[in-house]
Design a protein around this motif. Structure first.
Motif, PDB file in Angstrom:
ATOM      1  N   MET A   2      25.591  60.108  18.780  1.00 24.50           N
ATOM      2  CA  MET A   2      26.479  60.782  19.724  1.00 24.50           C
ATOM      3  C   MET A   2      25.776  61.992  20.325  1.00 24.50           C
ATOM      4  SD  MET A   2      30.164  60.979  17.951  1.00 24.50           S
ATOM      5  CE  MET A   2      31.379  60.521  19.150  1.00 24.50           C
ATOM      6  N   ASP A   3      26.027  62.220  21.597  1.00 22.25           N
ATOM      7  CA  ASP A   3      25.443  63.424  22.178  1.00 22.25           C
ATOM      8  C   ASP A   3      26.344  64.625  21.894  1.00 22.25           C
ATOM      9  OD1 ASP A   3      27.445  63.643  24.221  1.00 22.25           O
ATOM     10  OD2 ASP A   3      26.387  62.093  25.360  1.00 22.25           O
ATOM     11  N   LYS A   4      25.811  65.815  22.108  1.00 26.48           N
ATOM     12  CA  LYS A   4      26.504  67.059  21.757  1.00 26.48           C
ATOM     13  C   LYS A   4      27.814  67.227  22.512  1.00 26.48           C
ATOM     14  CE  LYS A   4      22.412  69.535  20.333  1.00 26.48           C
ATOM     15  NZ  LYS A   4      21.509  70.651  20.568  1.00 26.48           N
ATOM     16  N   LYS A   5      27.923  66.708  23.711  1.00 30.73           N
ATOM     17  CA  LYS A   5      29.134  66.837  24.513  1.00 30.73           C
ATOM     18  C   LYS A   5      30.300  66.084  23.873  1.00 30.73           C
ATOM     19  CE  LYS A   5      26.982  67.631  28.963  1.00 30.73           C
ATOM     20  NZ  LYS A   5      26.878  67.180  30.334  1.00 30.73           N
ATOM     21  N   LYS A   6      30.027  65.027  23.132  1.00 39.55           N
ATOM     22  CA  LYS A   6      31.089  64.252  22.482  1.00 39.55           C
ATOM     23  C   LYS A   6      31.407  64.799  21.091  1.00 39.55           C
ATOM     24  CE  LYS A   6      30.153  59.950  24.907  1.00 39.55           C
ATOM     25  NZ  LYS A   6      29.719  58.574  24.791  1.00 39.55           N
ATOM     26  N   VAL A   7      30.423  65.357  20.392  1.00 36.34           N
ATOM     27  CA  VAL A   7      30.609  65.854  19.027  1.00 36.34           C
ATOM     28  C   VAL A   7      31.497  67.096  19.003  1.00 36.34           C
ATOM     29  CG1 VAL A   7      29.426  66.858  17.027  1.00 36.34           C
ATOM     30  CG2 VAL A   7      28.465  64.863  18.172  1.00 36.34           C
ATOM     31  N   LEU A   8      31.283  68.006  19.924  1.00 37.17           N
ATOM     32  CA  LEU A   8      32.034  69.260  19.921  1.00 37.17           C
ATOM     33  C   LEU A   8      33.548  69.035  20.062  1.00 37.17           C
ATOM     34  CD1 LEU A   8      31.923  72.309  19.689  1.00 37.17           C
ATOM     35  CD2 LEU A   8      31.577  72.413  22.171  1.00 37.17           C
ATOM     36  N   PRO A   9      34.035  68.256  21.013  1.00 27.11           N
ATOM     37  CA  PRO A   9      35.486  68.026  21.092  1.00 27.11           C
ATOM     38  C   PRO A   9      36.053  67.337  19.843  1.00 27.11           C
ATOM     39  CG  PRO A   9      34.440  67.353  23.148  1.00 27.11           C
ATOM     40  CD  PRO A   9      33.341  67.674  22.166  1.00 27.11           C
ATOM     41  N   VAL A  10      35.308  66.404  19.288  1.00 29.39           N
ATOM     42  CA  VAL A  10      35.754  65.718  18.072  1.00 29.39           C
ATOM     43  C   VAL A  10      35.848  66.718  16.918  1.00 29.39           C
ATOM     44  CG1 VAL A  10      35.123  63.987  16.339  1.00 29.39           C
ATOM     45  CG2 VAL A  10      34.924  63.448  18.772  1.00 29.39           C
ATOM     46  N   ALA A  11      34.863  67.598  16.790  1.00 34.15           N
ATOM     47  CA  ALA A  11      34.869  68.606  15.726  1.00 34.15           C
ATOM     48  C   ALA A  11      36.029  69.573  15.904  1.00 34.15           C
ATOM     49  CB  ALA A  11      33.534  69.358  15.704  1.00 34.15           C
ATOM     50  N   ILE A  12      36.286  69.979  17.142  1.00 31.69           N
ATOM     51  CA  ILE A  12      37.400  70.902  17.408  1.00 31.69           C
ATOM     52  C   ILE A  12      38.727  70.252  17.042  1.00 31.69           C
ATOM     53  CG2 ILE A  12      38.686  72.070  19.246  1.00 31.69           C
ATOM     54  CD1 ILE A  12      35.937  72.678  20.554  1.00 31.69           C
ATOM     55  N   VAL A  13      38.939  69.031  17.448  1.00 26.51           N
ATOM     56  CA  VAL A  13      40.180  68.312  17.117  1.00 26.51           C
ATOM     57  C   VAL A  13      40.314  68.156  15.607  1.00 26.51           C
ATOM     58  CG1 VAL A  13      41.365  66.076  17.287  1.00 26.51           C
ATOM     59  CG2 VAL A  13      40.372  67.126  19.334  1.00 26.51           C
TER      60      VAL A  13
END
Length: 172
Positions: A2-13
């Motif tokens: 996964m690229d960083k743009k997808k990981v950050l929203p998933v981590a926040i949620v």
């Protein structure tokens, strides 16, 4: 990967969901402290001395639970272990007036003089409740502020899985 743009929203949620569960379970509820008037505390129950992983500890709790019905369960930890192999000394009991009958051999009576006490009220799921050490420290700090002297006995009154009161009778 996964690229960083997808990981950050998933981590926040993910973290917001965990925080929401913590709040729902009462994790932000404060332990409420107050000075109360009280009468002597008369208990009947069983004592256990041994290691925390000994099956006899569980049997001690089960024997008292079998007599409990809907009444609060009381525990007094005289010696808490710092490790799995250290000795634990605990009393597990019920209010004397709630037993209604003479219980079997091995049951003992305990009476604690009480005119005034510090009461800590805890209402939150047991998974997010503060540990005994933290609650006792909060009670000691409260006693200092109120200029009272606890007797040194902390009586846990387990009302339900989500509601516990800790009583610390104070010296007159």
């Amino acid at each position: 990967m996964m690229d960083k743009k997808k990981v950050l929203p998933v981590a926040i949620v993910f973290f917001l969901t965990l925080f929401g569960i913590y709040v729902y379970m009462g994790g932000l509820n404060e332990v409420r402290m107050q000075l109360i008037d009280c009468r002597d505390i008369e208990l009947i129950g069983l004592e256990y001395r041994g290691t925390p992983q000994d099956e006899e500890l569980g049997l001690t709790f089960q024997k008292v639970e079998a007599e409990r019905n809907e009444n609060p369960l009381y525990t007094i930890y005289y010696k808490e272990p710092s490790g799995k192999r250290d000795t634990l000394h605990v009393f597990v009991g019920l209010e004397r007036g709630n037993t209604g009958k003479i219980l079997s051999e091995g049951w003992i009576e305990k009476t604690f003089e009480c005119r005034r006490a510090i009461k800590a009220s805890i209402e939150m799921h047991q998974l997010v409740m503060p540990g005994a050490g933290k609650t006792k420290q909060q009670m000691v700090d409260f006693a200092r502020r109120e200029q009272v002297d606890p007797q040194g006995v902390y009586i846990d009154k387990i009302i339900s899985r989500d509601k516990v009161e800790v009583l610390a009778p104070i010296v007159d």
